[in-house]
Write an enzyme that holds these catalytic residues in place. Structure first.
Site, PDB file in Angstrom:
ATOM      1  N   ARG A 106       0.600  -1.316   0.162  1.00  0.00           N
ATOM      2  CA  ARG A 106      -0.133  -0.358   0.023  1.00  0.00           C
ATOM      3  C   ARG A 106       0.554   1.432  -0.268  1.00  0.00           C
ATOM      4  O   ARG A 106       0.434   2.107   0.941  1.00  0.00           O
ATOM      5  CB  ARG A 106      -0.985   0.005   1.460  1.00  0.00           C
ATOM      6  CG  ARG A 106      -1.575  -1.525   1.024  1.00  0.00           C
ATOM      7  CD  ARG A 106      -2.905  -1.553   0.370  1.00  0.00           C
ATOM      8  NE  ARG A 106      -4.025  -2.044   0.953  1.00  0.00           N
ATOM      9  CZ  ARG A 106      -3.924  -3.197  -0.403  1.00  0.00           C
ATOM     10  NH1 ARG A 106      -2.818  -3.642  -0.710  1.00  0.00           N
ATOM     11  NH2 ARG A 106      -4.851  -4.915   0.379  1.00  0.00           N
ATOM     12  N   SER A 122     -10.394   0.399   3.551  1.00  0.00           N
ATOM     13  CA  SER A 122      -9.400  -0.251   4.245  1.00  0.00           C
ATOM     14  C   SER A 122      -9.950   1.063   5.155  1.00  0.00           C
ATOM     15  O   SER A 122      -8.673   2.213   4.585  1.00  0.00           O
ATOM     16  CB  SER A 122      -8.628  -0.968   4.166  1.00  0.00           C
ATOM     17  OG  SER A 122      -9.418  -2.278   3.508  1.00  0.00           O
ATOM     18  N   GLU A 174      -4.670   4.472   6.329  1.00  0.00           N
ATOM     19  CA  GLU A 174      -4.336   4.010   4.947  1.00  0.00           C
ATOM     20  C   GLU A 174      -4.765   5.499   3.768  1.00  0.00           C
ATOM     21  O   GLU A 174      -4.143   6.195   3.095  1.00  0.00           O
ATOM     22  CB  GLU A 174      -5.403   3.094   4.587  1.00  0.00           C
ATOM     23  CG  GLU A 174      -5.046   3.016   2.910  1.00  0.00           C
ATOM     24  CD  GLU A 174      -5.319   1.326   2.441  1.00  0.00           C
ATOM     25  OE1 GLU A 174      -5.100   0.486   3.204  1.00  0.00           O
ATOM     26  OE2 GLU A 174      -6.074   1.590   1.989  1.00  0.00           O
TER      27      GLU A 174
HETATM   28  P1  FAD Z   1      -8.259   9.451  -4.148  1.00  0.00           P
HETATM   29  O1  FAD Z   1      -9.129   9.820  -2.862  1.00  0.00           O
HETATM   30  O2  FAD Z   1      -8.728  10.583  -5.485  1.00  0.00           O
HETATM   31  O3  FAD Z   1      -6.425  10.044  -3.966  1.00  0.00           O
HETATM   32  C1  FAD Z   1      -5.857   8.914  -3.576  1.00  0.00           C
HETATM   33  C2  FAD Z   1      -4.520  10.249  -3.407  1.00  0.00           C
HETATM   34  O4  FAD Z   1      -4.091   9.860  -4.314  1.00  0.00           O
HETATM   35  C3  FAD Z   1      -4.555  11.138  -3.044  1.00  0.00           C
HETATM   36  O5  FAD Z   1      -3.475  11.624  -2.210  1.00  0.00           O
HETATM   37  C4  FAD Z   1      -4.861  12.693  -4.607  1.00  0.00           C
HETATM   38  O6  FAD Z   1      -4.201  13.583  -4.131  1.00  0.00           O
HETATM   39  C5  FAD Z   1      -3.523  11.304  -4.893  1.00  0.00           C
HETATM   40  N1  FAD Z   1      -3.846  11.410  -6.560  1.00  0.00           N
HETATM   41  C6  FAD Z   1      -4.783  10.560  -7.222  1.00  0.00           C
HETATM   42  N2  FAD Z   1      -5.410  10.747  -8.826  1.00  0.00           N
HETATM   43  C7  FAD Z   1      -3.868  11.490  -8.555  1.00  0.00           C
HETATM   44  C8  FAD Z   1      -2.721  11.391 -10.100  1.00  0.00           C
HETATM   45  N3  FAD Z   1      -3.210  11.181 -10.752  1.00  0.00           N
HETATM   46  N4  FAD Z   1      -1.338  11.240  -9.874  1.00  0.00           N
HETATM   47  C9  FAD Z   1      -0.916  12.047  -8.473  1.00  0.00           C
HETATM   48  N5  FAD Z   1      -1.325  12.086  -7.727  1.00  0.00           N
HETATM   49  C10 FAD Z   1      -3.250  11.340  -7.537  1.00  0.00           C
HETATM   50  N6  FAD Z   1      -7.605   0.005  -2.876  1.00  0.00           N
HETATM   51  C11 FAD Z   1      -7.020  -1.075  -2.616  1.00  0.00           C
HETATM   52  O7  FAD Z   1      -5.487  -1.198  -2.273  1.00  0.00           O
HETATM   53  N7  FAD Z   1      -7.548  -2.360  -2.117  1.00  0.00           N
HETATM   54  C12 FAD Z   1      -8.546  -2.475  -2.047  1.00  0.00           C
HETATM   55  O8  FAD Z   1      -9.343  -3.087  -2.093  1.00  0.00           O
HETATM   56  C13 FAD Z   1      -9.417  -1.126  -1.479  1.00  0.00           C
HETATM   57  N8  FAD Z   1     -11.638  -1.547  -1.605  1.00  0.00           N
HETATM   58  C14 FAD Z   1     -11.294  -0.325  -1.510  1.00  0.00           C
HETATM   59  C15 FAD Z   1     -13.334  -0.232  -1.181  1.00  0.00           C
HETATM   60  C16 FAD Z   1     -13.908   0.830  -1.389  1.00  0.00           C
HETATM   61  C17 FAD Z   1     -14.928   0.630  -0.814  1.00  0.00           C
HETATM   62  C18 FAD Z   1     -13.072   1.967  -1.016  1.00  0.00           C
HETATM   63  C19 FAD Z   1     -13.951   2.896  -0.559  1.00  0.00           C
HETATM   64  C20 FAD Z   1     -12.401   1.864  -1.099  1.00  0.00           C
HETATM   65  C21 FAD Z   1     -11.366   1.203  -1.527  1.00  0.00           C
HETATM   66  N9  FAD Z   1      -9.940   1.659  -1.938  1.00  0.00           N
HETATM   67  C22 FAD Z   1      -9.256   0.227  -1.951  1.00  0.00           C
HETATM   68  C23 FAD Z   1      -9.230   2.490  -1.400  1.00  0.00           C
HETATM   69  C24 FAD Z   1      -9.442   2.962  -2.594  1.00  0.00           C
HETATM   70  O9  FAD Z   1     -10.090   2.612  -4.250  1.00  0.00           O
HETATM   71  C25 FAD Z   1      -7.894   3.150  -3.960  1.00  0.00           C
HETATM   72  O10 FAD Z   1      -6.792   3.179  -3.122  1.00  0.00           O
HETATM   73  C26 FAD Z   1      -7.845   4.183  -5.029  1.00  0.00           C
HETATM   74  O11 FAD Z   1      -6.640   3.358  -6.327  1.00  0.00           O
HETATM   75  C27 FAD Z   1      -7.815   5.321  -5.216  1.00  0.00           C
HETATM   76  O12 FAD Z   1      -8.852   6.224  -6.596  1.00  0.00           O
HETATM   77  P2  FAD Z   1      -8.891   7.487  -6.636  1.00  0.00           P
HETATM   78  O13 FAD Z   1      -8.932   7.727  -7.166  1.00  0.00           O
HETATM   79  O14 FAD Z   1     -10.184   7.769  -5.286  1.00  0.00           O
HETATM   80  O15 FAD Z   1      -8.165   8.087  -5.203  1.00  0.00           O
HETATM   81  P1  NAP Z   2      -9.880 -10.531   4.583  1.00  0.00           P
HETATM   82  O1  NAP Z   2     -10.281 -11.236   3.475  1.00  0.00           O
HETATM   83  O2  NAP Z   2     -11.193 -10.603   5.185  1.00  0.00           O
HETATM   84  O3  NAP Z   2      -8.557 -10.955   4.851  1.00  0.00           O
HETATM   85  C1  NAP Z   2      -8.052  -9.911   6.698  1.00  0.00           C
HETATM   86  C2  NAP Z   2      -7.242  -9.682   6.174  1.00  0.00           C
HETATM   87  O4  NAP Z   2      -6.345 -10.446   6.204  1.00  0.00           O
HETATM   88  C3  NAP Z   2      -7.066  -8.716   5.007  1.00  0.00           C
HETATM   89  O5  NAP Z   2      -6.965  -7.884   5.611  1.00  0.00           O
HETATM   90  C4  NAP Z   2      -5.844  -9.258   4.341  1.00  0.00           C
HETATM   91  O6  NAP Z   2      -4.570  -8.497   3.633  1.00  0.00           O
HETATM   92  C5  NAP Z   2      -4.622 -10.791   4.831  1.00  0.00           C
HETATM   93  N1  NAP Z   2      -5.220 -11.725   4.682  1.00  0.00           N
HETATM   94  C6  NAP Z   2      -6.854 -12.990   4.166  1.00  0.00           C
HETATM   95  N2  NAP Z   2      -6.273 -14.232   3.501  1.00  0.00           N
HETATM   96  C7  NAP Z   2      -4.670 -13.752   3.776  1.00  0.00           C
HETATM   97  C8  NAP Z   2      -3.686 -14.548   2.945  1.00  0.00           C
HETATM   98  N3  NAP Z   2      -3.965 -15.533   2.068  1.00  0.00           N
HETATM   99  N4  NAP Z   2      -2.516 -13.765   2.726  1.00  0.00           N
HETATM  100  C9  NAP Z   2      -1.909 -13.102   3.041  1.00  0.00           C
HETATM  101  N5  NAP Z   2      -2.894 -11.988   4.142  1.00  0.00           N
HETATM  102  C10 NAP Z   2      -4.056 -12.685   4.231  1.00  0.00           C
HETATM  103  O7  NAP Z   2     -10.609  -9.189   3.771  1.00  0.00           O
HETATM  104  P2  NAP Z   2     -11.477  -7.937   3.516  1.00  0.00           P
HETATM  105  O8  NAP Z   2     -11.312  -7.230   4.549  1.00  0.00           O
HETATM  106  O9  NAP Z   2     -12.594  -8.639   3.497  1.00  0.00           O
HETATM  107  O10 NAP Z   2     -10.521  -7.566   1.939  1.00  0.00           O
HETATM  108  C11 NAP Z   2     -10.579  -8.715   0.705  1.00  0.00           C
HETATM  109  C12 NAP Z   2      -8.859  -8.378   0.495  1.00  0.00           C
HETATM  110  O11 NAP Z   2      -9.621  -6.169  -0.662  1.00  0.00           O
HETATM  111  C13 NAP Z   2      -7.968  -7.608   1.196  1.00  0.00           C
HETATM  112  O12 NAP Z   2      -6.713  -8.570  -0.007  1.00  0.00           O
HETATM  113  C14 NAP Z   2      -8.191  -6.429   1.230  1.00  0.00           C
HETATM  114  O13 NAP Z   2      -6.747  -5.541   1.605  1.00  0.00           O
HETATM  115  C15 NAP Z   2      -9.012  -5.418   0.210  1.00  0.00           C
HETATM  116  N6  NAP Z   2      -9.919  -4.389   0.196  1.00  0.00           N
HETATM  117  C16 NAP Z   2      -9.051  -3.391   0.672  1.00  0.00           C
HETATM  118  C17 NAP Z   2      -9.390  -2.143   0.840  1.00  0.00           C
HETATM  119  C18 NAP Z   2      -8.613  -0.729   0.477  1.00  0.00           C
HETATM  120  O14 NAP Z   2      -9.415   0.060   0.939  1.00  0.00           O
HETATM  121  N7  NAP Z   2      -7.290  -0.886   0.493  1.00  0.00           N
HETATM  122  C19 NAP Z   2     -11.048  -1.795   1.106  1.00  0.00           C
HETATM  123  C20 NAP Z   2     -11.190  -3.552   0.608  1.00  0.00           C
HETATM  124  C21 NAP Z   2     -10.993  -4.538   0.006  1.00  0.00           C
HETATM  125  P3  NAP Z   2      -4.369  -7.729   3.074  1.00  0.00           P
HETATM  126  O15 NAP Z   2      -4.954  -6.232   2.819  1.00  0.00           O
HETATM  127  O16 NAP Z   2      -2.932  -7.626   2.583  1.00  0.00           O
HETATM  128  O17 NAP Z   2      -5.254  -8.358   1.517  1.00  0.00           O
END
Ligand code: FAD
Ligand code: NAP
Length: 339
Positions: free
Chosen positions: A166, A239, A335
């Protein structure tokens, strides 16, 4: 063409928490020229600039006394298709999930595990978005960014982005690089990643014996829809905390008191703890204070039930951090990007 500047614009539709703060100046940019022009004008007028894509990874705690530059560029295409490797490029403002679906419709594999992540293509490298065992670094082929300090364009390869969990060079240098377009190395041949969480089980339940990339995407979408709140219905930024990566000895100390602690060994010998488990164990799951709360099914997700301010959500996050530190000795890192 000159992009349309607006003043005192509510950012409520532009962040998935649905926080109602105002941008002093706001401009939507569709092309590189519009980006350059907006940045030049901001410089002339002495304005700070905040870039926003889908607003799904930000927490806005106050009015933004700056120019908010909303990335709205569109475009995605195959650049090259040779020897099984398909190079695809997408503009920063492309919405992420439709881009993933488009790639699957082209018969391309690689992005299926990253289905249904909100936001834009341009923000995806910022925190090396990841889900279900795949991160964009695994399919990353390069990106083009504008150096906001010098105005020069620069191409970045995989190594230069310094992707981490991340994390990336771009996240560590906020305000320096504006990502314009991103390239991905996809394939006609599927290399399935099914060992993470309930993916394999869901495919089996659906009667899928030999999954295609589309079937994996569908399974992941169905899991996510069950578990995660849809920002269109309940404000959230996914998250709210990263999963902390800690030393084995620390896990042993926690396990002595909490035998059920959930951790995943990392290649470097550390252990990634499930932050959601720690928060749930500490009794925060489903907690609500006014309109700020912790989701009832996924304790890693903070939610806005309607009128919560960014400051209230930030305060809740800090209370959770302090509690987890006191109980487990573990520091939780937020995050989303805080403004
Ligand atoms: P923004 O929120 O608009 O911006 C995020 C940051 O990036 C800010 O600092 C902004 O200034 C910067 N930024 C945006 N665009 C640019 C650009 N073009 N150039 C330079 N800087 C920029 N994340 C995960 O990693 N895995 C997931 O599974 C995941 N699941 C999610 C589920 C939900 C329901 C939600 C709400 C969020 C989730 N996220 C997840 C977090 C998020 O969706 C991601 O991080 C996504 O990539 C953010 O994109 P955005 O365009 O909305 O960014
Ligand atoms: P989950 O399946 O309930 O698992 C809980 C956590 O355990 C996750 O955060 C994941 O870490 C870790 N995990 C699960 N299985 C694993 C494995 N086999 N090996 C290593 N780590 C493991 O998680 P969830 O909340 O439903 O999310 C599912 C996936 O979507 C995850 O990968 C999560 O990161 C991603 N997600 C991210 C966001 C975001 O905003 N960043 C939001 C929603 C979902 P990791 O998070 O490191 O993968």
């Amino acid at each position: 063409m000159t992009a349309h500047w607006q003043e005192q614009v509510s950012l409520k539709p532009y962040n998935t928490f649905g926080i109602d703060v105002k941008a002093r100046h706001f401009v939507q940019v569709h092309t590189d020229d519009e980006v350059r022009e907006a940045l030049a004008q901001a410089r002339q007028r002495g304005l700070a600039v905040m870039v926003i894509g889908g607003g799904s990874n930000v927490l806005l705690t106050r009015d933004v006394d700056a120019l908010v530059l909303h990335m709205a560029s569109r475009g995605r295409h195959v650049l090259d298709d040779e020897a099984g490797r398909v190079l695809v490029e997408a503009e920063a403002g492309e919405p992420w999930h439709p881009f993933v679906q488009w790639s699957l419709q082209q018969g391309l594999c690689g992005l299926e595990n990253l289905s249904l992540i909100p936001g834009t293509v341009g923000a995806a490298p910022m925190q090396n978005v990841g889900a279900y065992g795949v991160e964009i670094k695994d399919v990353f082929a390069g990106l083009t960014a504008l150096d906001r300090q010098t105005g020069e364009l620069r191409d970045f390869g995989l190594e230069e982005c310094a992707f981490g969990y991340r994390d990336s060079l771009f996240k560590r240098n906020p305000g320096r690089w504006l990502i314009l377009r991103v390239r991905f190395a996809l394939s006609h041949r599927l290399q399935a990643h099914l060992d993470y969480g309930p993916v394999r089980q869901r495919l089996a339940e659906q009667g899928v014996q030999e999954p295609t990339a589309q079937a994996i995407s569908d399974a992941i979408c169905s899991i996510r829809r069950e578990k995660l709140p849809d920002p269109a219905e309940l404000g959230n930024a996914g998250s709210f905390f990263k999963n902390p990566v800690v030393a084995v000895e620390q896990v042993a100390r926690i396990r002595a008191e909490y035998p059920g602690v959930v951790g995943y060994p990392q290649a470097d010998g550390h252990v990634k703890l499930a932050a959601g488990w720690l928060i749930e164990q500490a009794g925060w799951k489903g907690y609500r204070d006014g309109d700020a709360g912790v989701h009832r099914l996924q304790s890693l997700v903070l939610v806005n039930y309607g009128q919560a301010s960014g400051a209230q959500l930030h305060d809740l996050a800090q209370r959770i951090q302090a509690d987890i530190l006191a109980r487990f000795g573990v520091e939780l890192e937020m995050e989303p990007n805080l403004y």
